[in-house]
Every structure is written in C-alpha cells, then in structure tokens.
Scaffold this active site. Structure first.
Site, mmCIF file in Angstrom:
data_model
loop_
_atom_site.group_PDB
_atom_site.id
_atom_site.type_symbol
_atom_site.label_atom_id
_atom_site.label_comp_id
_atom_site.label_asym_id
_atom_site.label_seq_id
_atom_site.Cartn_x
_atom_site.Cartn_y
_atom_site.Cartn_z
ATOM 1 N N LYS A 53 -3.013 2.821 1.850
ATOM 2 C CA LYS A 53 -3.057 1.472 1.275
ATOM 3 C C LYS A 53 -3.308 0.452 2.383
ATOM 4 O O LYS A 53 -4.360 -0.187 2.418
ATOM 5 C CB LYS A 53 -1.742 1.133 0.567
ATOM 6 C CG LYS A 53 -1.143 2.251 -0.264
ATOM 7 C CD LYS A 53 -1.944 2.555 -1.508
ATOM 8 C CE LYS A 53 -1.189 3.562 -2.382
ATOM 9 N NZ LYS A 53 -1.912 3.858 -3.633
ATOM 10 N N TRP A 113 5.734 5.201 -10.451
ATOM 11 C CA TRP A 113 6.057 5.962 -9.246
ATOM 12 C C TRP A 113 7.547 6.192 -9.082
ATOM 13 O O TRP A 113 7.968 7.253 -8.594
ATOM 14 C CB TRP A 113 5.451 5.291 -8.019
ATOM 15 C CG TRP A 113 3.962 5.424 -8.043
ATOM 16 C CD1 TRP A 113 3.038 4.435 -8.250
ATOM 17 C CD2 TRP A 113 3.212 6.644 -7.956
ATOM 18 N NE1 TRP A 113 1.770 4.960 -8.275
ATOM 19 C CE2 TRP A 113 1.848 6.313 -8.098
ATOM 20 C CE3 TRP A 113 3.566 7.973 -7.761
ATOM 21 C CZ2 TRP A 113 0.831 7.275 -8.051
ATOM 22 C CZ3 TRP A 113 2.561 8.934 -7.719
ATOM 23 C CH2 TRP A 113 1.214 8.579 -7.857
ATOM 24 N N ASP A 164 10.507 3.491 -1.341
ATOM 25 C CA ASP A 164 9.089 3.840 -1.343
ATOM 26 C C ASP A 164 8.318 2.524 -1.286
ATOM 27 O O ASP A 164 8.210 1.805 -2.278
ATOM 28 C CB ASP A 164 8.745 4.623 -2.616
ATOM 29 C CG ASP A 164 7.253 4.907 -2.757
ATOM 30 O OD1 ASP A 164 6.465 4.480 -1.885
ATOM 31 O OD2 ASP A 164 6.870 5.540 -3.764
#
Length: 376
Positions: A212, A104, A188
């Site tokens: 999440k 990511w 992030d």
C-alpha cells in the site's frame, strides 16, 4: 508514454522517484556489480540495505528501542495466522479478543479461531443509529468505551483502516484506560501505515503489508514490543517465530530482499517529503478534495460515517448503478485506473495512498464532474 493515475487498492502505485532509482540500480547496486535480486541475504551489501531500511523506518516512526522492527513474508493476510501463533499462548489458554469493523478484521477473527478462543469485543456489523443518523453495516466504528475486553485475553486485535469498507480508526485506545492494562493492542495498519502520525507505542504489535504505502508486494512490516516476543505456540514455524526473526534482524531465513530494498527507497522518499507529518498534510488535502466533491453531489454517495472516513480508501456509489460500466470505461479512457470497488461491496473505490499526487485526485474529481454533467 504518460503514466495513468493508478487508484488500485494494492498492489498500488509507487513514487516515481523510487521507481526511477530502482531502475537505475537494477543491474549494479552502488558499484557492487550486482542487482539487489542477486545478492546473498547475509552478504555485506544486503545487510547494509536491510539495516538502513530498519533505521530509516525507526526514525520515521520515532520508535523506541524496546520495539523490534521485522521485515517478513506472508502479507497482512499471513499475519492473521502468524500473530496468534506468536501471541495467543502468552497467558496460558490461547485466547484473543477482536474489534470487527469490516472485511479484514472479520478475516483476522476467523483465522485466529483456528489457534485458540477468538471472541468478539465489539462489532459494527449491524446497522445502528449514530448521532441520530442510521448507519449501514461496516460503515462506522464502535466507540472504545463499548468494547467488551477480557482481562485475561492474550491480546486485542484492531484493523485500523479497513481497505474495502473505507473505515479508519485513528484514535488507538489506551488499554489501561479501558480497564485491560495487561492486554496488548495488536493493530493491522496495512492500508494507512506511514500515511499519518499514529502513536505506535499505544500498541504492543503493529503489522502492515508493504503493497500500500511501503513498497511492492512480498514484504510485511511487523513492529513488536520486545517483551511480547518468545511466547510462540509449539505449532508456530521457526521462520515465523518473532523471537527468531527479531534476533536475526529480519534475516533468520532468506527474506523478501528486493521488496525490502524498495521499501528502504520509499522510506527515504518519505523523509524527503517532510517525514510522516509532511505526508499527512498532503494526504489530508487529497482526502478533503475528493470527499468535498462527493458530499456536494447528489449523483454520488459515500456510505461511511464522516468521523471515521478513511483518507486512504474512498468507496463511493453512483445514484444510478446501471451506469457503473460506462463510468469505469470512461475513467479508463481518461487515464484513471482501478476504480472498481471490491467485489464484496460493489460500487467504486479510489485508493489515494502516499504515492498518489494531488494532481491525480484533481483529475479524478474533474472526471466525476464531467460524468455527472453528461449522465446526471
């Protein structure tokens, strides 16, 4: 029917009490006669829902008033574009530095390169020797004192939990101590947001996809220091300009209303668990149980360097990978769902987010033991 144990990396399981309350209020929210999905985003009912969610999140994070909370669309991947469009131009020539620790952060770096000069400050993309032990690519995190940060960069980007690789960076650096006091840290935190105590004020901006630990897919939480707002590049759409969104309390345009509503229920559920400290204690116990068994077994292996193992996303491989399909079939038959690893790395992955109770992790460990007994 009995619900299976859902180990999906996202969208992930939600707390059952949250689902039950959302179901009970589906047709009529608090006597309004309307479903949340039918409400005007500027009407008094949704304004109450949105403002309560913001207030509860601020309380959970003990967040000072000089930080804005925004609920936005686009997911974590969308923020890879929205962040540079908002921050890259704040110091003249668009630029930003990136710490690469897995899939990511690499995606974030690549996307930012479309808007300015995106340079790598540090990377764990090659095998190295840490404490005398060889480590594979993307299984460790570069120590902060090795990061090469440009003092004139608009920001430094860090993915603090790599969902795919299972690498978690919990010690967010003091940028002044790194010699870059004017470079805000952008984090992030999508896959470990609200799972443990994190000093959000170490960062200038934190973002997290909701799917999440926060709620259903569709909403993204963005927390930004207010002095960083108002520097968007000319190409930034007005609906994604943080200054606009913050000024209108996440209602500059029609927001992901139902996802915000469910997120608000999740925030209240977390508060009932003892807040973030209570959730953190539960998550630590779950991770200790699962990693403890994996480390005791020669049949399974977790590749991540122990000090940076994620509490949320636990990748592992079988010693004999020809057994992978049998493992997954047996797991599903046992009510253990979504254990297949990401296609980019293979193997298995158990995501044990806030909503996964320790009973689910116990069931997984018992299955791991039985599969090893019958196939080892």
């Amino acid at each position: 029917m009995a619900r299976p144990w859902n180990f999906s990396a996202g969208p992930s399981a939600l707390p059952e009490p949250v689902l039950q309350q959302a179901a009970a209020e589906m047709l009529d929210w608090r006597g309004s006669g309307m479903s949340v999905m039918e409400m005007s985003h500027r009407g008094k009912h949704f304004v109450q829902i949105c403002d309560e969610a913001e207030a509860d999140l601020r309380e959970l994070l003990d967040l000072p008033s000089d930080y804005a909370i925004m609920f936005m669309q686009g997911g974590g991947l969308g923020e890879n574009a929205i962040v540079p469009m908002n921050l890259m131009g704040r110091r003249g020539t668009p630029s930003a530095d990136f710490v690469l620790t897995g899939h990511w952060s690499v995606r974030s770096h690549k996307e930012a390169g479309r808007y300015g000069d995106a340079q790598v400050a540090a990377t764990s993309g090659a095998a190295v020797d840490i404490d005398g032990k060889p480590q594979g690519a993307w299984t460790w995190s570069p120590p902060a004192d090795t990061w090469r940060i440009r003092k004139d960069a608009a920001y430094l980007h860090l993915c603090s939990n790599e969902t795919i690789g299972g690498v978690e960076t919990v010690q967010w650096p003091d940028m002044a101590a790194l010699g870059a006091p004017d470079v805000p840290l952008v984090v992030d935190a999508s896959s470990h947001f609200l799972s443990r105590r994190l000093d959000v004020t170490r960062a200038g901006l934190v973002f997290a996809g909701a799917q999440k630990n926060v709620g259903p897919a569709g909403a993204t939480v963005v927390i930004a220091r207010r002095d960083l707002l108002g520097h968007a590049l000319p190409i930034c759409p007005s609906a994604f300009d943080y200054a606009n969104v913050a000024a209108e309390h996440s209602r500059y345009n029609t927001p992901p209303a139902y996802a915000i509503y469910v997120a608000g229920l999740v925030f209240k559920w977390i508060k009932a668990q003892g807040g973030v400290p209570g959730i953190e204690a539960a998550n630590a116990a779950k991770a200790e149980l699962l990693y403890g068994y994996l480390d005791s077994s020669a049949f399974y292996r977790n590749p991540v360097h122990a000090p940076v193992r994620s509490r949320m996303n636990v990748p592992f491989v079988l010693r004999d990978e020809s057994l992978n399909d049998a493992f997954l079939r047996g797991a599903e038959a046992a009510g253990l769902m979504a254990l297949k690893g990401h296609k980019s790395v293979g193997g298995m992955r158990a995501s044990i987010y806030n909503a996964m109770p320790i009973e689910g992790v116990r069931a997984l460990v018992e299955y791991l033991k039985e599969f090893e007994r019958t196939h080892g």
